[in-house]
Design a protein around this motif. Sequence first.
Motif, PDB file in Angstrom:
ATOM      1  N   PHE A  56       0.768  -1.154  -0.064  1.00  0.00           N
ATOM      2  CA  PHE A  56      -0.104  -0.170  -0.093  1.00  0.00           C
ATOM      3  C   PHE A  56       1.059   1.265   0.057  1.00  0.00           C
ATOM      4  N   PRO A  57       1.102   1.721  -1.140  1.00  0.00           N
ATOM      5  CA  PRO A  57       1.792   3.004  -1.256  1.00  0.00           C
ATOM      6  C   PRO A  57       1.363   4.117  -0.412  1.00  0.00           C
ATOM      7  N   SER A  58       0.063   4.131  -0.297  1.00  0.00           N
ATOM      8  CA  SER A  58      -0.707   5.369   0.560  1.00  0.00           C
ATOM      9  C   SER A  58      -1.507   4.886   1.513  1.00  0.00           C
ATOM     10  N   LYS A  59      -1.792   5.707   2.583  1.00  0.00           N
ATOM     11  CA  LYS A  59      -2.935   5.474   3.624  1.00  0.00           C
ATOM     12  C   LYS A  59      -4.239   5.320   3.002  1.00  0.00           C
ATOM     13  N   GLU A  60      -4.302   6.077   1.920  1.00  0.00           N
ATOM     14  CA  GLU A  60      -5.653   6.353   1.181  1.00  0.00           C
ATOM     15  C   GLU A  60      -6.032   4.688   0.625  1.00  0.00           C
ATOM     16  N   GLU A  61      -5.033   4.479  -0.036  1.00  0.00           N
ATOM     17  CA  GLU A  61      -4.920   2.841  -0.745  1.00  0.00           C
ATOM     18  C   GLU A  61      -5.276   1.771   0.225  1.00  0.00           C
ATOM     19  N   LEU A  62      -4.844   1.784   1.332  1.00  0.00           N
ATOM     20  CA  LEU A  62      -4.867   1.072   2.463  1.00  0.00           C
ATOM     21  C   LEU A  62      -6.459   1.035   3.049  1.00  0.00           C
ATOM     22  N   LEU A  63      -7.046   2.227   3.145  1.00  0.00           N
ATOM     23  CA  LEU A  63      -8.272   2.444   3.732  1.00  0.00           C
ATOM     24  C   LEU A  63      -9.185   1.959   2.666  1.00  0.00           C
ATOM     25  N   ARG A  64      -9.002   2.245   1.421  1.00  0.00           N
ATOM     26  CA  ARG A  64      -9.967   1.754   0.451  1.00  0.00           C
ATOM     27  C   ARG A  64     -10.058   0.244   0.425  1.00  0.00           C
ATOM     28  N   GLU A  65      -8.963  -0.636   0.761  1.00  0.00           N
ATOM     29  CA  GLU A  65      -9.208  -1.975   0.415  1.00  0.00           C
ATOM     30  C   GLU A  65      -9.595  -2.411   1.852  1.00  0.00           C
ATOM     31  N   LEU A  66      -9.259  -1.710   2.805  1.00  0.00           N
ATOM     32  CA  LEU A  66      -9.782  -1.978   4.285  1.00  0.00           C
ATOM     33  C   LEU A  66     -11.284  -2.044   4.190  1.00  0.00           C
ATOM     34  N   LEU A  67     -12.173  -0.851   4.008  1.00  0.00           N
ATOM     35  CA  LEU A  67     -13.295  -0.653   3.684  1.00  0.00           C
ATOM     36  C   LEU A  67     -14.210  -1.605   2.817  1.00  0.00           C
ATOM     37  N   ASN A  68     -13.274  -1.833   1.638  1.00  0.00           N
ATOM     38  CA  ASN A  68     -14.129  -2.973   0.781  1.00  0.00           C
ATOM     39  C   ASN A  68     -14.108  -4.080   1.325  1.00  0.00           C
ATOM     40  N   ALA A  69     -13.303  -4.449   2.249  1.00  0.00           N
ATOM     41  CA  ALA A  69     -12.988  -5.887   2.715  1.00  0.00           C
ATOM     42  C   ALA A  69     -14.382  -5.986   3.813  1.00  0.00           C
ATOM     43  N   ILE A  70     -14.352  -4.787   4.597  1.00  0.00           N
ATOM     44  CA  ILE A  70     -15.603  -4.633   5.778  1.00  0.00           C
ATOM     45  C   ILE A  70     -16.643  -5.132   4.955  1.00  0.00           C
ATOM     46  N   ILE A  71     -17.093  -4.115   4.010  1.00  0.00           N
ATOM     47  CA  ILE A  71     -18.491  -4.256   3.466  1.00  0.00           C
ATOM     48  C   ILE A  71     -18.587  -5.585   2.796  1.00  0.00           C
ATOM     49  N   SER A  72     -17.616  -6.077   2.013  1.00  0.00           N
ATOM     50  CA  SER A  72     -17.749  -7.329   1.221  1.00  0.00           C
ATOM     51  C   SER A  72     -18.086  -8.409   2.427  1.00  0.00           C
ATOM     52  N   SER A  73     -17.749  -8.292   3.674  1.00  0.00           N
ATOM     53  CA  SER A  73     -18.045  -9.432   4.535  1.00  0.00           C
ATOM     54  C   SER A  73     -19.493  -9.577   4.964  1.00  0.00           C
ATOM     55  N   TYR A  74     -20.084  -8.295   4.924  1.00  0.00           N
ATOM     56  CA  TYR A  74     -21.510  -8.260   4.959  1.00  0.00           C
ATOM     57  C   TYR A  74     -22.313  -8.764   3.695  1.00  0.00           C
ATOM     58  N   GLU A  75     -22.093  -8.408   2.477  1.00  0.00           N
ATOM     59  CA  GLU A  75     -22.497  -8.729   1.180  1.00  0.00           C
ATOM     60  C   GLU A  75     -22.944 -10.291   1.217  1.00  0.00           C
ATOM     61  N   GLU A  76     -22.196 -11.198   1.395  1.00  0.00           N
ATOM     62  CA  GLU A  76     -22.587 -12.617   1.432  1.00  0.00           C
ATOM     63  C   GLU A  76     -23.815 -13.097   2.124  1.00  0.00           C
ATOM     64  N   PRO A  77     -23.600 -12.668   3.523  1.00  0.00           N
ATOM     65  CA  PRO A  77     -24.850 -13.163   4.323  1.00  0.00           C
ATOM     66  C   PRO A  77     -26.037 -12.360   3.948  1.00  0.00           C
ATOM     67  N   PHE A  78     -25.881 -11.216   3.596  1.00  0.00           N
ATOM     68  CA  PHE A  78     -27.051 -10.357   3.207  1.00  0.00           C
ATOM     69  C   PHE A  78     -27.795 -11.222   2.232  1.00  0.00           C
ATOM     70  N   ASP A  79     -27.141 -11.380   0.862  1.00  0.00           N
ATOM     71  CA  ASP A  79     -27.449 -11.972  -0.146  1.00  0.00           C
ATOM     72  C   ASP A  79     -28.094 -13.416   0.275  1.00  0.00           C
ATOM     73  N   ARG A  80     -27.413 -14.022   1.106  1.00  0.00           N
ATOM     74  CA  ARG A  80     -27.968 -15.606   1.507  1.00  0.00           C
ATOM     75  C   ARG A  80     -29.372 -15.228   2.000  1.00  0.00           C
ATOM     76  N   ILE A  81     -29.693 -14.122   3.025  1.00  0.00           N
ATOM     77  CA  ILE A  81     -30.901 -13.973   3.576  1.00  0.00           C
ATOM     78  C   ILE A  81     -31.821 -13.507   2.486  1.00  0.00           C
ATOM     79  N   VAL A  82     -31.471 -12.649   1.561  1.00  0.00           N
ATOM     80  CA  VAL A  82     -32.422 -11.957   0.879  1.00  0.00           C
ATOM     81  C   VAL A  82     -33.034 -12.736  -0.118  1.00  0.00           C
ATOM     82  N   HIS A  83     -32.127 -13.533  -0.623  1.00  0.00           N
ATOM     83  CA  HIS A  83     -32.705 -14.484  -1.710  1.00  0.00           C
ATOM     84  C   HIS A  83     -32.822 -16.023  -1.453  1.00  0.00           C
ATOM     85  N   ASP A  84     -33.462 -16.174  -0.107  1.00  0.00           N
ATOM     86  CA  ASP A  84     -33.741 -17.622   0.551  1.00  0.00           C
ATOM     87  C   ASP A  84     -35.130 -17.835  -0.152  1.00  0.00           C
ATOM     88  N   PRO A  85     -35.220 -18.826  -0.834  1.00  0.00           N
ATOM     89  CA  PRO A  85     -36.293 -19.071  -1.435  1.00  0.00           C
ATOM     90  C   PRO A  85     -37.465 -19.936  -0.309  1.00  0.00           C
TER      91      PRO A  85
END
Length: 228
Positions: free
Chosen positions: A70-99
């Motif tokens: 990570f050449p800059s703190k901004e790049e690190l934060l971008r990837e950290l925040l992406n990893a945080i929200i990505s951790s929610y998207e899978e369980p959210f998707d599983r719940i929302v599309h439960d048939p």
Amino acid sequence: MLGVVPLTESFVQDLKITPREGGYARGQEGLEQILYAALNILVEQGSKALTLRRIASECGMKAGNLAYYFPSKEELLRELLNAIISSYEEPFDRIVHDPSESAEKRLENLVVLILDDITTKKTTRVFPELWAMTNHDPFVQERVNELYQRARVAILELIEEINPALPPDEREIVALFISASMEGMTIFAGHEKPWCEQMPAIERVAVKSFLHVIHTLKPGEIRASTDA
């Protein structure tokens, strides 16, 4: 090397890190080590301690080695925040599309998941730190706004299914209201907060009130009220 150990045992994993294209195993291990170290610093020490030098020290590496990832703190934060929200998207998707469940039951399950997650140490500590950073850092503000936009996708899908008559712009407002109502519980009923033990009761109130709002709103009713 520090072990990559999740901070909580909640249904939502702490980070979901996307492997970099063309990356090799050792490089991926270093990437994960850095992001988990950054997360730990946010949780245990707060955003003021989140410097590249401190993160490197936490990982047992030199700042120059961290800059390779990570050449800059901004790049690190971008990837950290992406990893945080990505951790929610899978369980959210599983719940929302439960048939097997109705849209109302899926909304209930989603609300319970989010509010339960708010009671974890990681979520109670990390998100208020991010909120504070948005007041003074436009880059963080933009990233956090993107994070919440992605998080509201699941709520929007269920609102549309429960009340398809609502136009898209009004669904957005209702989704924002629901999201903000839950996030606001962090300072009152989050980890070690005064109302934490009452979260099951809060969840029941939240589910009942959110479903009532979604079911009873008529197209144009929100705009009519705001324009009066």
